[in-house]
Design an enzyme around this catalytic site. Sequence first.
Site, PDB file in Angstrom:
ATOM      1  CD  GLN A  41      -2.750  -1.414   2.367  1.00 36.47           C
ATOM      2  OE1 GLN A  41      -2.359  -1.040   3.461  1.00 36.47           O
ATOM      3  NE2 GLN A  41      -3.878  -2.091   2.224  1.00 36.47           N
TER       4      GLN A  41
ATOM      5  NE  ARG B  61       1.794   7.233  -8.971  1.00 34.48           N
ATOM      6  CZ  ARG B  61       0.721   7.467  -9.708  1.00 34.48           C
ATOM      7  NH1 ARG B  61       0.734   7.161 -10.976  1.00 34.48           N
ATOM      8  NH2 ARG B  61      -0.358   8.007  -9.162  1.00 34.48           N
TER       9      ARG B  61
ATOM     10  NE  ARG C 182      -1.930   4.573   0.879  1.00 34.75           N
ATOM     11  CZ  ARG C 182      -2.465   3.619   0.135  1.00 34.75           C
ATOM     12  NH1 ARG C 182      -3.408   2.842   0.607  1.00 34.75           N
ATOM     13  NH2 ARG C 182      -2.082   3.467  -1.121  1.00 34.75           N
TER      14      ARG C 182
ATOM     15  NE  ARG D 256      16.411 -11.779  -6.529  1.00 34.17           N
ATOM     16  CZ  ARG D 256      17.084 -11.396  -7.624  1.00 34.17           C
ATOM     17  NH1 ARG D 256      17.191 -10.118  -7.925  1.00 34.17           N
ATOM     18  NH2 ARG D 256      17.644 -12.296  -8.399  1.00 34.17           N
TER      19      ARG D 256
HETATM   20  C1  LIG Z   1      -8.405   3.437   0.835  1.00 31.16           C
HETATM   21  C2  LIG Z   1      -7.615   3.108  -0.389  1.00 31.16           C
HETATM   22  C3  LIG Z   1      -7.974   2.030  -1.172  1.00 31.16           C
HETATM   23  C4  LIG Z   1      -7.258   1.708  -2.324  1.00 31.16           C
HETATM   24  N1  LIG Z   1      -7.629   0.636  -3.081  1.00 31.16           N
HETATM   25  C5  LIG Z   1      -6.923   0.329  -4.199  1.00 31.16           C
HETATM   26  C6  LIG Z   1      -7.277  -0.789  -5.014  1.00 31.16           C
HETATM   27  O1  LIG Z   1      -8.214  -1.508  -4.727  1.00 31.16           O
HETATM   28  N2  LIG Z   1      -6.539  -1.064  -6.109  1.00 31.16           N
HETATM   29  C7  LIG Z   1      -5.470  -0.274  -6.491  1.00 31.16           C
HETATM   30  O2  LIG Z   1      -4.826  -0.552  -7.498  1.00 31.16           O
HETATM   31  N3  LIG Z   1      -5.110   0.787  -5.735  1.00 31.16           N
HETATM   32  C8  LIG Z   1      -5.794   1.108  -4.606  1.00 31.16           C
HETATM   33  N4  LIG Z   1      -5.407   2.182  -3.857  1.00 31.16           N
HETATM   34  C9  LIG Z   1      -4.226   2.948  -4.280  1.00 31.16           C
HETATM   35  C10 LIG Z   1      -4.614   4.268  -4.987  1.00 31.16           C
HETATM   36  O3  LIG Z   1      -5.370   4.002  -6.147  1.00 31.16           O
HETATM   37  C11 LIG Z   1      -3.341   5.063  -5.357  1.00 31.16           C
HETATM   38  O4  LIG Z   1      -2.584   4.322  -6.299  1.00 31.16           O
HETATM   39  C12 LIG Z   1      -2.450   5.337  -4.183  1.00 31.16           C
HETATM   40  O5  LIG Z   1      -3.206   5.817  -3.097  1.00 31.16           O
HETATM   41  C13 LIG Z   1      -1.361   6.334  -4.590  1.00 31.16           C
HETATM   42  O6  LIG Z   1      -1.862   7.642  -4.468  1.00 31.16           O
HETATM   43  P1  LIG Z   1      -1.953   8.669  -5.659  1.00 31.16           P
HETATM   44  O7  LIG Z   1      -2.685   8.121  -6.797  1.00 31.16           O
HETATM   45  O8  LIG Z   1      -2.449   9.952  -5.078  1.00 31.16           O
HETATM   46  O9  LIG Z   1      -0.467   8.823  -6.215  1.00 31.16           O
HETATM   47  P2  LIG Z   1       0.939   9.248  -5.630  1.00 31.16           P
HETATM   48  O10 LIG Z   1       1.885   8.357  -6.286  1.00 31.16           O
HETATM   49  O11 LIG Z   1       0.930   9.335  -4.138  1.00 31.16           O
HETATM   50  O12 LIG Z   1       1.151  10.683  -6.274  1.00 31.16           O
HETATM   51  C14 LIG Z   1       0.714  11.900  -5.672  1.00 31.16           C
HETATM   52  C15 LIG Z   1      -0.049  12.748  -6.663  1.00 31.16           C
HETATM   53  O13 LIG Z   1       0.816  13.023  -7.773  1.00 31.16           O
HETATM   54  C16 LIG Z   1       0.032  13.038  -8.961  1.00 31.16           C
HETATM   55  N5  LIG Z   1       0.504  11.983  -9.868  1.00 31.16           N
HETATM   56  C17 LIG Z   1       1.466  11.059  -9.602  1.00 31.16           C
HETATM   57  N6  LIG Z   1       1.691  10.289 -10.665  1.00 31.16           N
HETATM   58  C18 LIG Z   1       0.845  10.702 -11.636  1.00 31.16           C
HETATM   59  C19 LIG Z   1       0.599  10.298 -12.948  1.00 31.16           C
HETATM   60  N7  LIG Z   1       1.245   9.291 -13.531  1.00 31.16           N
HETATM   61  N8  LIG Z   1      -0.327  10.945 -13.655  1.00 31.16           N
HETATM   62  C20 LIG Z   1      -1.013  11.970 -13.112  1.00 31.16           C
HETATM   63  N9  LIG Z   1      -0.854  12.415 -11.841  1.00 31.16           N
HETATM   64  C21 LIG Z   1       0.087  11.797 -11.116  1.00 31.16           C
HETATM   65  C22 LIG Z   1      -1.419  12.800  -8.567  1.00 31.16           C
HETATM   66  O14 LIG Z   1      -2.025  14.047  -8.369  1.00 31.16           O
HETATM   67  C23 LIG Z   1      -1.283  12.067  -7.249  1.00 31.16           C
HETATM   68  O15 LIG Z   1      -2.418  12.192  -6.394  1.00 31.16           O
HETATM   69  C24 LIG Z   1      -6.119   2.506  -2.704  1.00 31.16           C
HETATM   70  C25 LIG Z   1      -5.751   3.597  -1.906  1.00 31.16           C
HETATM   71  C26 LIG Z   1      -6.485   3.899  -0.756  1.00 31.16           C
HETATM   72  C27 LIG Z   1      -6.045   5.080   0.083  1.00 31.16           C
END
Ligand SMILES: Cc1cc2nc3c(=O)[nH]c(=O)nc-3n(C[C@H](O)[C@H](O)[C@H](O)COP(=O)(O)OP(=O)(O)OC[C@H]3O[C@@H](n4cnc5c(N)ncnc54)[C@H](O)[C@@H]3O)c2cc1C
Length: 247
Positions: free
Chosen positions: A85, A90, A203, A100
């Site tokens: 999680q 990123r 989180r 490993r």
């Molecule tokens: C309660 C909960 C349940 C979840 N359930 C699932 C699930 O079932 N399956 C699953 O796959 N994931 C799940 N996730 C993960 C979620 O979808 C996100 O991948 C994760 O929380 C990372 O956060 P973020 O997308 O804000 O990206 P981060 O990597 O934290 O990036 C921060 C911000 O940067 C920007 N950003 C970063 N990269 C990009 C990009 N490539 N393009 C555009 N904008 C970008 C966005 O604004 C993003 O919000 C869950 C998360 C939570 C909190």
Amino acid sequence: MDVTLLEATQNPEELICRAARNDYMEAFNPELSFEETMETVEGDTIEEKKATLIGHLLRHGHYGPFEHAQATFAVKGCSRTCMAQITRHRHVSFDVRSMRYVSFDDVDPDDVANGELVVFPPSVTDPDWVGRKNKAGSVDEETVEQREEIFADAVQQSVQAYQDLLDLDMPPEDARFVLPLGTEVNIVFSMNIRMLMHVADMRAAADAQWEVRGMTEDVLDLAAEWAPITFEYYNENMRNRKNRLAP
Ligand SMILES: Cc1cc2nc3c(=O)[nH]c(=O)nc-3n(C[C@H](O)[C@H](O)[C@H](O)COP(=O)(O)OP(=O)(O)OC[C@H]3O[C@@H](n4cnc5c(N)ncnc54)[C@H](O)[C@@H]3O)c2cc1C
């Protein structure tokens, strides 16, 4: 699980303020003292001035200056589920203990049944624990005893199988495939304050799972000691706000 602050930018809030004054102060010069840099900011003391400027930045969504201050945390003993999680974020930099190169050949599988090496979720032993998608609320003692027996047996067998495969000279990187998702891992991660607030938005929220939420709460407590003005503002005004997806 233990969370500690390994390393962090010194005087993070001074750095945030200097970066922001660079944006707004015509006569900004890195040679100026911090007091001179903050001279026209409202407040009687330097602490008040910092609080004024940091509050202003956060209130207006000016988050860039918060990217300059960074902290590194060490987490000991979270599950690989929790790791999956937190590593979705990123803009956080990670180091994760390798399975490993590090093998658990000296762990006694009997100790695994008592909570060593594998994280036991609270729903294994707590009859009143309510998690996501629980069909019922509380369960009776007998159900909890059954859960504990099944869970302990499964993780014990899994670690026993892992060690048997190592004894058969299977490489640790392949033998690990039989280990449970609850297997403990140590992580070191670094992020800047802007990202820390984003991770906390995601989180430390009520819909996050208990383990990553606990980890994030610990990170927030450490962050509050490191950058007190910022995280007091965050805790009082920003946590649990709507539209929290991307600060
Ligand atoms: C309660 C909960 C349940 C979840 N359930 C699932 C699930 O079932 N399956 C699953 O796959 N994931 C799940 N996730 C993960 C979620 O979808 C996100 O991948 C994760 O929380 C990372 O956060 P973020 O997308 O804000 O990206 P981060 O990597 O934290 O990036 C921060 C911000 O940067 C920007 N950003 C970063 N990269 C990009 C990009 N490539 N393009 C555009 N904008 C970008 C966005 O604004 C993003 O919000 C869950 C998360 C939570 C909190």
